[in-house]
Each structure stands twice: as C-alpha cells, then as structure tokens.
Enzyme design. Structure first.
Site, short mmCIF file in Angstrom:
data_model
loop_
_atom_site.label_atom_id
_atom_site.label_comp_id
_atom_site.label_asym_id
_atom_site.label_seq_id
_atom_site.Cartn_x
_atom_site.Cartn_y
_atom_site.Cartn_z
N GLU A 163 -21.88 19.93 -15.85
CA GLU A 163 -22.00 19.13 -17.07
C GLU A 163 -23.32 18.36 -17.11
O GLU A 163 -24.02 18.38 -18.11
CB GLU A 163 -20.82 18.15 -17.19
CG GLU A 163 -20.94 17.32 -18.47
CD GLU A 163 -19.70 16.54 -18.82
OE1 GLU A 163 -18.82 16.35 -17.95
OE2 GLU A 163 -19.61 16.12 -19.98
N ASP A 189 -14.83 22.06 -18.08
CA ASP A 189 -13.52 21.43 -18.24
C ASP A 189 -12.40 22.45 -17.98
O ASP A 189 -11.26 22.08 -17.74
CB ASP A 189 -13.33 20.89 -19.67
CG ASP A 189 -14.31 19.78 -20.02
OD1 ASP A 189 -14.44 18.85 -19.21
OD2 ASP A 189 -14.94 19.86 -21.09
N ILE A 247 -17.47 14.32 -13.17
CA ILE A 247 -16.50 13.30 -13.61
C ILE A 247 -15.88 13.78 -14.91
O ILE A 247 -16.55 13.79 -15.95
CB ILE A 247 -17.14 11.92 -13.88
CG1 ILE A 247 -17.88 11.41 -12.65
CG2 ILE A 247 -16.06 10.92 -14.30
CD1 ILE A 247 -18.56 10.06 -12.88
N1 LIG Z 1 -19.06 15.33 -25.65
C1 LIG Z 1 -17.84 14.93 -25.22
N2 LIG Z 1 -17.38 13.70 -25.56
C2 LIG Z 1 -16.16 13.28 -25.14
N3 LIG Z 1 -15.34 14.03 -24.39
C3 LIG Z 1 -15.74 15.28 -24.04
C4 LIG Z 1 -16.99 15.78 -24.43
N4 LIG Z 1 -17.12 17.03 -23.94
C5 LIG Z 1 -16.01 17.30 -23.24
N5 LIG Z 1 -15.16 16.26 -23.32
C6 LIG Z 1 -13.88 16.21 -22.62
O1 LIG Z 1 -12.75 15.91 -23.45
C7 LIG Z 1 -11.86 15.06 -22.71
C8 LIG Z 1 -11.66 13.72 -23.40
O2 LIG Z 1 -12.78 13.21 -23.91
C9 LIG Z 1 -12.49 14.90 -21.33
O3 LIG Z 1 -11.96 15.90 -20.50
C10 LIG Z 1 -13.94 15.09 -21.61
O4 LIG Z 1 -14.70 15.52 -20.50
P1 LIG Z 1 -15.81 14.53 -19.87
O5 LIG Z 1 -15.14 13.24 -19.53
O6 LIG Z 1 -16.25 15.32 -18.66
O7 LIG Z 1 -16.90 14.39 -20.92
MG LIG Z 2 -15.06 17.11 -18.69
#
Ligand SMILES: Nc1ncnc2c1ncn2[C@@H]1O[C@H](CO)[C@@H](O)[C@H]1OP(=O)(O)O
Ligand SMILES: [Mg+2]
Length: 272
Positions: free
Chosen positions: A65, A215, A87
């Site tokens: 990521e 994810d 994370i």
């Molecule tokens: N751009 C983004 N903003 C917020 N959540 C994201 C995101 N892209 C993926 N998600 C994922 O959607 C879920 C809830 O937000 C989390 O698993 C989060 O992963 P992340 O915490 O690694 O960003």
């Molecule tokens: Mg994520």
C-alpha cells in the site's frame, strides 16, 4: 512485530516458515528455503549462491500500500510476489479503535499461495496456505456455511470516495441488502479483519467496492481454505486488481449478494 515473532507463534497449523515453502521457489533453491533466507528480503538473494542477485532480485516482487501511495506500479506478474498492507484499518488506528491488522499475501504465477493476517490488538494470527487449510492461532477455521440471507451477518466497508453519487450508490446497496432481510450489516473499518471474521464463521458474507489487492490477497487464501467463496461483484471469478469483491460462506450466498449490488466504479489497481 518482528518477523521471528510471527514464526514463533505456536500452531497446529502451518507457521509462517512452513507457509513460505512455496513449491516452485523451494524447488528453485531448497537450501535457501531450509535456512529461512527466503524471508529476509534484504539479504536472501545476495547470500544465496543458487539464486544470486540480480536474477534473485528480479524474481521476487513487492506490491504494498505505501509503495503504491508513493507512485509504484501495482502489476501482478508471474514472479513470486509479496502483497502487503502494513496497516489495515488506518482510520481505526488513528482513533485507537482496536481493529487493526497487518496483512501479507504471497502469489506465484498470479496464483495466491498463502496469506497471513495479524490482528494487532487481539494478538490473533490468521494463516492460510493453498491446499493446507486456514487457522487462527492454531485453531482450524471454518466458514458458517450459511445460505439464508435472513440469517446472515453481512460486513462491508464504505470505500474511499465520498462524493454524493458514490455515497448514494453505497447507501442504496446497503438498503437493498436490508430490504432483502439480511439479519445484520456491519462496517468495522478493516477489510482484512472483516474477511477474517467471515473465515472464522463470525460473519456470513462480505462485499466492497474500492478496496485494493493488498486488502484482499491474504484474506482470499484464508477464506478459501476455510471453505468460503471469494468472487467478483459481477458474480464471475475474482479479479485481484479490480478493486471489488464479494466473499461469502457459500456460493449461494455470494451470488445472492452479487445480484443485489449496483456497481461502484473504482478503476483497477494495475491501471493507476
Ligand atoms: N483510500 C482509502 N480510504 C479509506 N479506506 C480504504 C482506502 N483504501 C482501502 N481502504 C480500506 O477500507 C477499509 C476501511 O476504510 C480498510 O480496510 C481500508 O484499508 P487501509 O486502512 O489499509 O486504508
Ligand atoms: Mg487496507
């Protein structure tokens, strides 16, 4: 968490080292595998005579990521590839909401081979290896097997886009599932842990538009090895790079949910 902490978790299921003995790579360099060098990204290939750099370096790839956020391309080739979310549940992490995970998946020839997800606050280690089952702290995981939506707990995540048109579609999808009498719908803030709940039978289905390959990669192996289904929201096969998914304890449940959903377009990870 240090690498060796993961390796030392006692388990009836496979440890991370065992999970890592991916056949194709093990065959390429058994010594490298036995010594555990494969898991030392900085040193493995420089110290491995049979798989020296630069060939070794070219052989293994990372999709992560933070690397993607810094502009790295997300292309899944046939080379052994780690797919990492350092994370997952970042917003939870910021608020100290205790649902945060580290997710590490591994693919060879575009096939997901194993996945490890660590629930950081509850110290639960979820693992899955293709053909070898899925486990949480050594306990075998099984999905619920639920086929009836009216008895199903369905999990989802909101997705990053918050413009009015996208929010309308998101809420309309949730409304459709509630109209279809889903027993409950939850948003917990971590896609990977939501998917682990499905693998353990604590939830029956999951869908999302706007998640990424990091994810999904590890969780997909864990769910499949727990007996669950992971597909595209169209009802077709999963496309890891398509930023959308339906996962469920049974194919019947997955299809019911896929049919209820309206598509929210987030593009593809490999086209960003
Ligand atoms: N751009 C983004 N903003 C917020 N959540 C994201 C995101 N892209 C993926 N998600 C994922 O959607 C879920 C809830 O937000 C989390 O698993 C989060 O992963 P992340 O915490 O690694 O960003
Ligand atoms: Mg994520």
């Amino acid at each position: 968490m240090h690498r060796t902490d993961v390796c030392s978790v006692p388990a009836q299921g496979p440890t991370l080292s065992e999970l890592g003995t991916v056949q194709t790579c093990a065959e390429h360099c058994p010594e490298c595998f036995r010594s555990g060098l494969f898991f030392d990204p900085e040193n493995a290939f420089g110290r491995c005579k049979q798989w020296p750099a630069p060939q070794g370096r070219a052989c293994r790839r990372f999709i992560a990521e933070e690397a993607a956020a810094s502009g790295a391309k997300c292309v899944l080739t046939h080379n052994p590839t780690w797919i990492i979310d350092p994370i997952d549940g970042t917003c939870n992490f910021v608020h100290r909401f205790p649902t945060v995970a580290v997710s590490i998946g591994f693919a060879v020839r575009q096939e997901l081979e194993f996945g490890v997800i660590y629930h950081c606050t509850e110290e639960r280690l979820y693992t899955g290896r293709r053909g070898r089952g899925a486990f949480c702290n050594g306990q075998r995981l099984r999905v619920s097997g639920e086929t009836d939506l009216s008895k199903a707990l369905v999990l989802t995540e909101i997705g990053p886009k918050r413009d009015p048109a996208t929010l309308k579609l998101f809420l309309s999808n949730m409304e459709r599932l509630l109209h279809a009498k889903a027993h409950g719908v939850r948003v917990i803030g971590s896609s990977t842990l939501a998917l682990c709940h499905l693998a353990s039978g604590a939830a029956d289905a999951y869908y999302q538009f706007g998640l990424h390959c990091w994810d999904l990669a590890a969780a997909t192996v864990i769910i499949r090895e727990a007996g669950g289904i992971v597909i595209d929201t169209s009802g077709g096969p999963l496309d890891l790079m398509a930023c959308r998914v339906v996962a469920a304890s049974t194919r019947e449940m997955a299809m019911l949910i896929a049919q209820a959903l309206q598509t929210i377009n987030y593009g593809r990870d490999d086209e960003k």
